[in-house]
Scaffold this motif. Structure first.
Motif, mmCIF file in Angstrom:
data_model
loop_
_atom_site.group_PDB
_atom_site.id
_atom_site.type_symbol
_atom_site.label_atom_id
_atom_site.label_comp_id
_atom_site.label_asym_id
_atom_site.label_seq_id
_atom_site.Cartn_x
_atom_site.Cartn_y
_atom_site.Cartn_z
ATOM 1 N N THR A 44 49.599 13.703 76.276
ATOM 2 C CA THR A 44 50.009 15.001 75.747
ATOM 3 C C THR A 44 51.203 14.825 74.816
ATOM 4 O OG1 THR A 44 49.194 16.103 77.737
ATOM 5 C CG2 THR A 44 50.775 17.330 76.380
ATOM 6 N N ARG A 45 52.142 13.973 75.193
ATOM 7 C CA ARG A 45 53.289 13.678 74.331
ATOM 8 C C ARG A 45 52.822 13.070 73.015
ATOM 9 N NH1 ARG A 45 58.374 12.941 77.406
ATOM 10 N NH2 ARG A 45 57.965 13.677 79.503
ATOM 11 N N ASN A 46 51.867 12.147 73.104
ATOM 12 C CA ASN A 46 51.361 11.510 71.894
ATOM 13 C C ASN A 46 50.581 12.486 71.026
ATOM 14 O OD1 ASN A 46 52.587 9.146 72.598
ATOM 15 N ND2 ASN A 46 50.740 8.192 73.412
ATOM 16 N N LEU A 47 49.828 13.384 71.633
ATOM 17 C CA LEU A 47 49.117 14.404 70.871
ATOM 18 C C LEU A 47 50.104 15.282 70.115
ATOM 19 C CD1 LEU A 47 46.561 15.909 70.011
ATOM 20 C CD2 LEU A 47 46.713 17.209 72.146
ATOM 21 N N LYS A 48 51.219 15.600 70.730
ATOM 22 C CA LYS A 48 52.240 16.413 70.069
ATOM 23 C C LYS A 48 52.781 15.704 68.816
ATOM 24 C CE LYS A 48 56.522 18.891 71.031
ATOM 25 N NZ LYS A 48 57.557 19.188 72.016
#
Length: 131
Positions: A109-113
């Motif tokens: 999720t952090r990487n998607l952000k």
């Protein structure tokens, strides 16, 4: 109709974005704890399998970083994303503590952000309007 029929295979930013978003949703938010709004995904479930599970989810997280590389993200962002996956894998490998950690630290999720921020700035046409 299965998932392969729904995900685009193109190399354009919009297709890559859809594949990354689908992978992140599967890894981090695919299921919900009954009676709550708490969501979890395959990252937490597969991570329960000692050693092998953590490497499988690390490979799936690395796929997201690889797709980000295909989008042309700067190397420092790719290193940041890789560090998120490595940190999640390292802590996730600790028995019991790592399994609880996987529910809370969502590296994908952090990487998607990071990817969305880049795409919204450099490829605004890749945004998908959900209706």
């Amino acid at each position: 109709m299965d998932l392969r029929d729904q995900l685009p295979l193109g190399t354009d930013p919009a297709s890559i974005r859809q594949r990354i978003e689908a992978m992140e949703a599967m890894l981090e938010r695919a299921m919900v704890v009954p009676g709550t709004n708490f969501r979890f995904g395959l990252d937490s479930v597969i991570g329960l399998v000692p050693v092998v599970g953590d490497f499988v989810t690390a490979a799936m997280g690395a796929y997201i970083v690889w797709e980000a590389r295909n989008l042309g993200l700067p190397k420092w962002k790719l290193w940041h994303m890789g560090a998120n996956v490595a940190f999640d894998t390292a802590i996730g490998a600790v028995p019991l503590v790592g399994d609880a950690f996987d529910l809370l630290f969502r590296s994908n999720t952090r990487n998607l952000k990071i990817i969305r921020k880049h795409l919204d700035k450099h490829h605004p046409a890749s945004q998908v309007i959900e209706g």
